[in-house]
Design a protein around this motif. Structure first.
Motif, short mmCIF file in Angstrom:
data_model
loop_
_atom_site.label_atom_id
_atom_site.label_comp_id
_atom_site.label_asym_id
_atom_site.label_seq_id
_atom_site.Cartn_x
_atom_site.Cartn_y
_atom_site.Cartn_z
N VAL A 160 -8.38 -2.63 5.21
CA VAL A 160 -7.48 -3.92 4.89
C VAL A 160 -7.98 -5.30 5.51
O VAL A 160 -8.70 -5.44 5.74
N HIS A 178 -4.65 1.94 -2.74
CA HIS A 178 -4.06 0.19 -2.04
C HIS A 178 -3.88 -0.27 -3.52
O HIS A 178 -3.55 0.18 -4.69
N TYR A 217 0.90 -1.11 0.50
CA TYR A 217 0.27 0.35 0.14
C TYR A 217 0.69 1.42 0.14
O TYR A 217 1.80 0.95 1.15
N PHE A 255 -4.09 6.75 1.83
CA PHE A 255 -3.69 6.26 1.39
C PHE A 255 -4.16 5.07 -0.19
O PHE A 255 -4.94 6.00 -0.32
N PHE A 301 3.33 -1.06 4.07
CA PHE A 301 3.23 0.19 3.58
C PHE A 301 4.33 1.25 3.33
O PHE A 301 5.17 1.10 4.33
#
Ligand code: CUA
Length: 327
Positions: free
Chosen positions: A127, A115, A102, A113, A135
């Motif tokens: 998630v 995906h 991510y 964020f 991440f």
């Protein structure tokens, strides 16, 4: 028992139990020794107090075994904490190879964020349970820190470089996420939620977005938009180095040194192309500082990563998992 106290966050990641183990061990050792010392101070003060005005203290004679004991026992406890702590530290710090990536861009005062399929969120993060997630994080402005108390993990998010953080969620639910580094007036409001879903719920949630482009696909568009392809396409005159298959490889530099083409190197080469000039090329590339934001940089790097050595610039995602294109 302690887990049910509201003081203690829920535990929802694979290593939460290990982190709690070392934490409670250190806590119990601290309490036991603090009490022991406090009780002995009071007890000795009472027992050996001067009862008569003329009393004089007895001289103290050393005891070798006592000294060995009070050196060896704390040493053994400290070493146990050290090795145990190191083991847990490496579990928490090293993402598994199969973790899906991510992207995180922090800015005052929000968490952005993305995906693997390109779906974006702000402050909320969905998630899947049972999947290791890594991440890749950077900041648009100042230092922030991404903290998932329920996952027992936290890492600083720094402007100008990439840091990583990972966890594998074990329990569906909604948990807090915080910024844990003071970053200005609204720092205390830079919070969000991580929503852990069962895998099929996550897939359903993901499919809710329309017109989403994967980071690789978006990066490919930017690559053309910024005319990177005019110099870096395999079939061109190669005014710039070919990029297919470059990622992760060592690069010979014009100054005789070497660099590894990792995320940080690619980022620097886009923003400051002459910093690590590749051997055999002239410093003709302009800087893209101020034209690409951190988000675009991540997409461009994702695209460069996806370029296969043999193909003529075909962007094929290399990960398995949730990176399918949206139908
Ligand atoms: Cu971001 Cu504090």
């Amino acid at each position: 028992m302690l887990r049910d106290l509201p003081l203690h966050p829920p535990s929802a990641s694979t290593f939460a139990g290990q982190v709690d183990g070392i934490y409670f061990f250190a806590l119990v050792v601290s309490i036991v020794f603090s009490l022991l010392i406090a009780v002995l101070i009071v007890a000795f003060a009472v027992r050996y107090r001067r009862r008569e005005g003329h009393e004089v203290g007895e001289p103290v004679h050393g005891s070798l075994w006592l000294e060995i004991g009070w050196s060896a026992i704390p040493f053994a406890i400290m070493m146990a904490m050290f090795f145990w702590g190191t083991k847990v530290f490496f579990t928490v710090i090293r993402p598994p190879a199969d973790a899906i990536e991510y992207q995180v861009v922090a800015k005052r005062w929000m968490w952005k964020f993305q995906h693997p399929n390109g779906q974006r969120e702000i402050n909320d993060l969905h998630v899947p349970v049972g999947t290791p997630i890594r991440f890749k994080m950077t900041s648009e402005d100042v230092i922030h820190s991404l903290f998932f108390p329920a996952m027992r993990t936290k890492a600083d998010v720094l402007p100008g470089r990439y840091t990583t953080l990972w966890f594998e969620a074990t329990k569906p639910g909604s948990y807090y996420l915080f910024c844990a580094e003071y970053c200005g007036a609204e720092h205390s409001r830079m919070i969000g939620r991580v929503i852990v879903l069962l895998p099929h719920d996550y897939e359903t949630w993901l499919s809710g977005g329309a017109g989403i482009k994967s980071p690789e696909a978006r990066g490919s568009e930017l690559f053309t938009a910024f005319a990177c392809n005019s110099c870096h396409q395999d079939a061109s005159t190669l005014r710039g180095p070919a990029l297919a298959g470059l990622f992760g490889k060592p690069v010979a530099l014009a100054d005789g040194g070497h660099a590894v083409a990792d995320d940080a190197y690619l980022r620097e080469s886009i923003l400051n192309p002459t910093a690590k000039l590749v051997a055999g090329y002239s410093p003709v590339m302009p800087t893209f500082r101020g034209q690409v934001n951190e988000d675009d940089l991540m997409q461009l790097i994702a695209y460069i990563k996806s370029l296969q050595p043999a193909g003529g610039g075909a962007a094929t995602p290399q990960r398995a998992g949730f990176d399918g294109e949206m139908p």
